[in-house]
Design a protein around this motif. Structure first.
Motif, PDB file in Angstrom:
ATOM      1  N   MET A 114     -36.621 -10.735  17.128  1.00  0.00           N
ATOM      2  CA  MET A 114     -36.834 -10.953  15.687  1.00  0.00           C
ATOM      3  C   MET A 114     -37.438  -9.738  14.991  1.00  0.00           C
ATOM      4  SD  MET A 114     -37.842 -14.942  15.079  1.00  0.00           S
ATOM      5  CE  MET A 114     -39.026 -15.212  16.388  1.00  0.00           C
ATOM      6  N   GLN A 115     -38.047  -8.827  15.756  1.00  0.00           N
ATOM      7  CA  GLN A 115     -38.694  -7.669  15.123  1.00  0.00           C
ATOM      8  C   GLN A 115     -37.785  -6.456  15.038  1.00  0.00           C
ATOM      9  OE1 GLN A 115     -41.491  -8.178  13.544  1.00  0.00           O
ATOM     10  NE2 GLN A 115     -41.241 -10.221  14.402  1.00  0.00           N
ATOM     11  N   ASP A 116     -36.670  -6.520  15.749  1.00  0.00           N
ATOM     12  CA  ASP A 116     -35.727  -5.402  15.726  1.00  0.00           C
ATOM     13  C   ASP A 116     -35.392  -5.088  14.261  1.00  0.00           C
ATOM     14  OD1 ASP A 116     -34.003  -3.554  16.903  1.00  0.00           O
ATOM     15  OD2 ASP A 116     -33.451  -5.016  18.443  1.00  0.00           O
ATOM     16  N   ILE A 168     -32.212 -18.401  14.936  1.00  0.00           N
ATOM     17  CA  ILE A 168     -31.699 -17.823  13.678  1.00  0.00           C
ATOM     18  C   ILE A 168     -32.282 -18.570  12.477  1.00  0.00           C
ATOM     19  CG2 ILE A 168     -29.478 -19.106  13.548  1.00  0.00           C
ATOM     20  CD1 ILE A 168     -29.998 -15.429  12.548  1.00  0.00           C
ATOM     21  N   LEU A 169     -32.476 -19.879  12.622  1.00  0.00           N
ATOM     22  CA  LEU A 169     -33.056 -20.659  11.516  1.00  0.00           C
ATOM     23  C   LEU A 169     -34.493 -20.201  11.241  1.00  0.00           C
ATOM     24  CD1 LEU A 169     -31.550 -24.066  12.590  1.00  0.00           C
ATOM     25  CD2 LEU A 169     -31.145 -22.997  10.372  1.00  0.00           C
ATOM     26  N   VAL A 170     -35.252 -19.990  12.312  1.00  0.00           N
ATOM     27  CA  VAL A 170     -36.633 -19.505  12.156  1.00  0.00           C
ATOM     28  C   VAL A 170     -36.619 -18.111  11.543  1.00  0.00           C
ATOM     29  CG1 VAL A 170     -38.677 -18.711  13.442  1.00  0.00           C
ATOM     30  CG2 VAL A 170     -37.626 -20.921  13.995  1.00  0.00           C
ATOM     31  N   TYR A 171     -35.746 -17.264  12.075  1.00  0.00           N
ATOM     32  CA  TYR A 171     -35.657 -15.892  11.561  1.00  0.00           C
ATOM     33  C   TYR A 171     -35.355 -15.876  10.061  1.00  0.00           C
ATOM     34  CZ  TYR A 171     -34.166 -11.104  10.857  1.00  0.00           C
ATOM     35  OH  TYR A 171     -34.046  -9.826  10.371  1.00  0.00           O
ATOM     36  N   LYS A 172     -34.512 -16.810   9.613  1.00  0.00           N
ATOM     37  CA  LYS A 172     -34.125 -16.861   8.202  1.00  0.00           C
ATOM     38  C   LYS A 172     -35.132 -17.630   7.344  1.00  0.00           C
ATOM     39  CE  LYS A 172     -30.368 -15.418   7.026  1.00  0.00           C
ATOM     40  NZ  LYS A 172     -30.063 -14.014   6.561  1.00  0.00           N
ATOM     41  N   LYS A 212     -31.714  -5.769   9.809  1.00  0.00           N
ATOM     42  CA  LYS A 212     -30.318  -6.207   9.906  1.00  0.00           C
ATOM     43  C   LYS A 212     -29.899  -6.375  11.363  1.00  0.00           C
ATOM     44  CE  LYS A 212     -26.480  -7.500   8.342  1.00  0.00           C
ATOM     45  NZ  LYS A 212     -26.394  -8.857   7.824  1.00  0.00           N
ATOM     46  N   LYS A 213     -30.418  -5.463  12.210  1.00  0.00           N
ATOM     47  CA  LYS A 213     -30.068  -5.491  13.627  1.00  0.00           C
ATOM     48  C   LYS A 213     -30.556  -6.791  14.283  1.00  0.00           C
ATOM     49  CE  LYS A 213     -30.471  -2.207  17.266  1.00  0.00           C
ATOM     50  NZ  LYS A 213     -31.448  -1.200  17.690  1.00  0.00           N
ATOM     51  N   LYS A 266     -28.228  -9.362  16.255  1.00  0.00           N
ATOM     52  CA  LYS A 266     -28.456  -9.634  17.681  1.00  0.00           C
ATOM     53  C   LYS A 266     -28.578 -11.132  17.934  1.00  0.00           C
ATOM     54  CE  LYS A 266     -30.508  -5.634  19.847  1.00  0.00           C
ATOM     55  NZ  LYS A 266     -31.716  -5.089  20.486  1.00  0.00           N
ATOM     56  N   ILE A 267     -29.285 -11.818  17.056  1.00  0.00           N
ATOM     57  CA  ILE A 267     -29.445 -13.267  17.242  1.00  0.00           C
ATOM     58  C   ILE A 267     -28.087 -13.951  17.059  1.00  0.00           C
ATOM     59  CG2 ILE A 267     -30.624 -15.359  16.473  1.00  0.00           C
ATOM     60  CD1 ILE A 267     -32.887 -13.488  15.404  1.00  0.00           C
ATOM     61  N   LEU A 268     -27.344 -13.522  16.036  1.00  0.00           N
ATOM     62  CA  LEU A 268     -26.034 -14.142  15.786  1.00  0.00           C
ATOM     63  C   LEU A 268     -25.056 -13.872  16.929  1.00  0.00           C
ATOM     64  CD1 LEU A 268     -25.706 -13.498  11.964  1.00  0.00           C
ATOM     65  CD2 LEU A 268     -26.160 -15.670  13.122  1.00  0.00           C
TER      66      LEU A 268
END
Ligand SMILES: N=c1c2ncn([C@@H]3O[C@H](COP(=O)(O)OP(=O)(O)OP(=O)(O)O)[C@@H](O)[C@H]3O)c2ncn1[C@@H]1O[C@H](COP(=O)(O)O)[C@@H](O)[C@H]1O
Length: 96
Positions: free
Chosen positions: A30-32, A76-80, A35-36, A40-42
């Motif tokens: 998540m820290q990358d 991805i939900l958490v990241y968003k 956009k990366k 990566k998660i997707l």
């Protein structure tokens, strides 16, 4: 005994890993650089979709692969920045 509360627990840990990064798989992905991280998660979500498909077709490891997919979908939900209750509310809205 495992229960459905584990989803809330894992979600909370993922939010913690996002907000207070440590040296761990989820914090690192998540820290990358912005956009990366998303890509990566997707990429993992897409990969795990394929693994669920193969597991179902071959009657092998379906639970294991589905948990990988659900886990990366939660990530991805958490990241968003989606709140977990938004997911439960959407399921509730569809109930008939
Ligand atoms: N549920 C999980 C979980 N499921 C899978 N993974 C990791 O996701 C990574 C990628 O999964 P893959 O299936 O692709 O595994 P892989 O190692 O590439 O191997 P293959 O499947 O390709 O053979 C692996 O490193 C797994 O360990 C997980 N990592 C963490 N969690 C939960 O998330 C929380 C936070 O994790 P950390 O950031 O590690 O503290 C933990 O407390 C757990 O509850």
């Amino acid at each position: 005994m495992a229960s459905d509360e584990i989803i809330r627990e894992v979600y909370k840990v993922l939010e913690e890993r996002r907000d207070n990064p440590i040296d761990s798989y989820t914090s690192k992905i998540m820290q990358d650089s912005d956009k990366k991280a998303e890509d990566k998660i997707l990429e993992k979500v897409a990969e795990e979709c394929g693994e669920v498909l193969l597991a179902a077709k071959n009657d092998e490891n379906l639970v294991y692969e589905s948990v990988d997919l659900i886990f990366h979908t939660l990530l991805i939900l958490v990241y968003k920045g989606i709140e977990i209750d938004e997911i439960f509310e959407e399921f509730a809205r569809r109930r008939h």
